[in-house]
Design a protein around this motif. Structure first.
Motif, PDB file in Angstrom:
ATOM      1  N   THR A 179       0.819  -1.211   0.000  1.00 40.69           N
ATOM      2  CA  THR A 179       0.000   0.000   0.000  1.00 40.69           C
ATOM      3  C   THR A 179       0.851   1.258   0.000  1.00 40.69           C
ATOM      4  O   THR A 179       0.592   2.194  -0.777  1.00 40.69           O
ATOM      5  N   GLU A 190       2.820   2.289   8.543  1.00 36.60           N
ATOM      6  CA  GLU A 190       1.997   2.605   7.380  1.00 36.60           C
ATOM      7  C   GLU A 190       1.132   3.836   7.652  1.00 36.60           C
ATOM      8  O   GLU A 190       0.990   4.713   6.792  1.00 36.60           O
ATOM      9  N   GLY A 198      -7.215   4.317  -3.507  1.00 36.14           N
ATOM     10  CA  GLY A 198      -7.954   3.058  -3.572  1.00 36.14           C
ATOM     11  C   GLY A 198      -8.313   2.665  -4.990  1.00 36.14           C
ATOM     12  O   GLY A 198      -8.275   1.487  -5.351  1.00 36.14           O
ATOM     13  N   MET A 218      -5.419   0.912  -6.626  1.00 31.55           N
ATOM     14  CA  MET A 218      -4.894  -0.294  -6.009  1.00 31.55           C
ATOM     15  C   MET A 218      -5.462  -1.529  -6.707  1.00 31.55           C
ATOM     16  O   MET A 218      -6.439  -2.147  -6.273  1.00 31.55           O
ATOM     17  N   TYR A 242      -1.652  -7.105  -4.703  1.00 34.01           N
ATOM     18  CA  TYR A 242      -1.714  -8.023  -3.566  1.00 34.01           C
ATOM     19  C   TYR A 242      -0.872  -9.276  -3.780  1.00 34.01           C
ATOM     20  O   TYR A 242      -1.004 -10.259  -3.049  1.00 34.01           O
ATOM     21  N   SER A 290      -5.787  -5.047   5.565  1.00 37.96           N
ATOM     22  CA  SER A 290      -6.834  -4.067   5.837  1.00 37.96           C
ATOM     23  C   SER A 290      -6.861  -3.681   7.314  1.00 37.96           C
ATOM     24  O   SER A 290      -6.487  -4.461   8.189  1.00 37.96           O
ATOM     25  N   ASN A 299      -8.917   5.937   5.692  1.00 38.58           N
ATOM     26  CA  ASN A 299      -8.826   4.479   5.599  1.00 38.58           C
ATOM     27  C   ASN A 299     -10.138   3.847   5.140  1.00 38.58           C
ATOM     28  O   ASN A 299     -10.131   2.816   4.469  1.00 38.58           O
ATOM     29  N   LEU A 349     -10.091   4.430   1.376  1.00 38.39           N
ATOM     30  CA  LEU A 349      -9.096   3.546   0.763  1.00 38.39           C
ATOM     31  C   LEU A 349      -9.609   2.118   0.713  1.00 38.39           C
ATOM     32  O   LEU A 349      -9.462   1.421  -0.306  1.00 38.39           O
ATOM     33  N   SER A 370     -10.641   0.505  -2.940  1.00 39.81           N
ATOM     34  CA  SER A 370      -9.734  -0.561  -3.371  1.00 39.81           C
ATOM     35  C   SER A 370     -10.513  -1.856  -3.603  1.00 39.81           C
ATOM     36  O   SER A 370     -10.210  -2.613  -4.532  1.00 39.81           O
TER      37      SER A 370
END
Length: 336
Positions: free
Chosen positions: A16, A56, A77, A80, A85, A114, A144, A147, A151
């Motif tokens: 991220t 982070e 997001g 992403m 991943y 997450s 968050n 995001l 995402s």
């Protein structure tokens, strides 16, 4: 008062913040984004390196401060993609249906990184990816949440190979100043002030066959995901074992060698293990001392000097300085 789970205790991958650094490269220099996080520029080229959620979160805070873009969570997001991943993303791409792919992600949640606990719900024609349990950095909750949901939308679109418009997005906070950006970027109604955080989409999509489905690739990928998830969990277990030992031996100010012997490991092995997790014995000791200090300050009437002794400090002044560094305030003020 129970102490909240410290973000230093949860490990995640670099994917991220690597995305954030790359996306903002033309606006913000790398060192400025990473300032104070303990993450070096060279770390971004190390795929297997782990960082803590605290590190982070520091990068996210730097990014918001530098860009002054309140909609940054939405933008990041949407960039992403599922490939970010790693093996989890490729396993999802090779899954038979969207439902299978999402269930694989939810079953290997530690690989998602997450800040929420994610669940998949179905209610008639509507499916929901619901995010609960946010417990870090209240000032970054909106960022968050944005995001997380955007995402997830990007991943769904990547898996299906087509643009998907959500039915709606549900958010538990009031409309922020950049509320108009939600409809613009998501293309769907947004329910602010709702009781839940959720991305809602057509349930019929769940059983849609994925265009890149490959059962052999999916099977092998799933095995690797499970192995990585277990490794990440076992690493957390070792950290918890170290913390447990320290919690019971703070007055002795245990050194790493004593901890290693109690865990039937060598000091060298344990030190390497901590380095791979981007932490150190001193950082863990500080975490445990801070947890215990807050407990004693809030739940007992012990004088400060006795609390310092219980935490393994030879001098009360050393404890006062440490607590000021951890919390931003002296222990006497925290106790009030």
């Amino acid at each position: 008062m129970a102490a909240p789970l410290l973000p230093e205790r949860v490990m995640t991958t670099l994917h991220t913040i690597a995305l954030a650094v790359e996306s903002l490269a033309e606006e913000v220099p790398r060192p400025r984004l990473l300032d104070g996080s303990g993450v070096a520029c060279s770390d971004l080229d190390t795929p297997d390196k782990l960082i803590s959620h605290a590190q982070e979160l520091r990068v996210f805070a730097n990014a918001l401060s530098c860009t002054r873009d309140p909609a940054l969570g939405l933008s990041l997001g949407l960039r992403m993609h599922v490939s970010a991943y790693g093996i989890l993303g490729y396993t999802m791409l090779a899954s038979r249906t969207l439902r299978d792919a999402l269930n694989i992600a939810l079953a290997n949640a530690s690989l998602l990184g997450s800040y929420f606990t994610l669940t998949l719900e179905e209610d008639g024609a509507e499916a929901r990816l619901v995010a609960t349990g946010y417990r870090y950095a209240p000032e970054l909750m909106v960022f968050n949440s944005e995001l997380c949901l955007t995402s997830l939308l990007t991943v769904i679109q990547d898996l299906l190979g087509e643009a998907v418009r959500p039915r709606r997005v549900r958010l538990p906070y009031r409309p922020p100043l950049h509320a108009a950006a939600y409809t613009e970027k998501l293309g769907c109604p947004v329910d602010f002030g709702d009781s839940r955080t959720a991305l809602c989409f057509n349930a019929a999509l769940l059983d849609r066959p994925l265009p890149l489905a490959d059962p052999v690739t999916c099977h092998h990928g799933l095995q690797q995901c499970q192995k990585l998830d277990a490794q990440l969990t076992s690493r957390h277990d070792v950290l918890d074992q170290i913390r447990e030992h320290l919690a019971g031996h703070l007055s002795e100010a245990s050194n790493l060698d004593r901890v290693a012997r109690s865990l039937h490991r060598s000091e060298r092995t344990l030190r390497r293990h901590l380095q791979r997790l981007n932490t150190s014995y001193q950082r863990l000791l500080d975490e445990v001392r801070y947890d215990k200090a807050r407990q004693l300050l809030l739940q007992t009437d012990l004088p400060i000097y006795l609390i310092a002794e219980q935490l393994g400090y030879a001098e009360t002044a050393s404890f006062r300085h440490a607590f000021q560094r951890w919390s931003g305030q002296p222990p006497s003020q925290y106790r009030r």
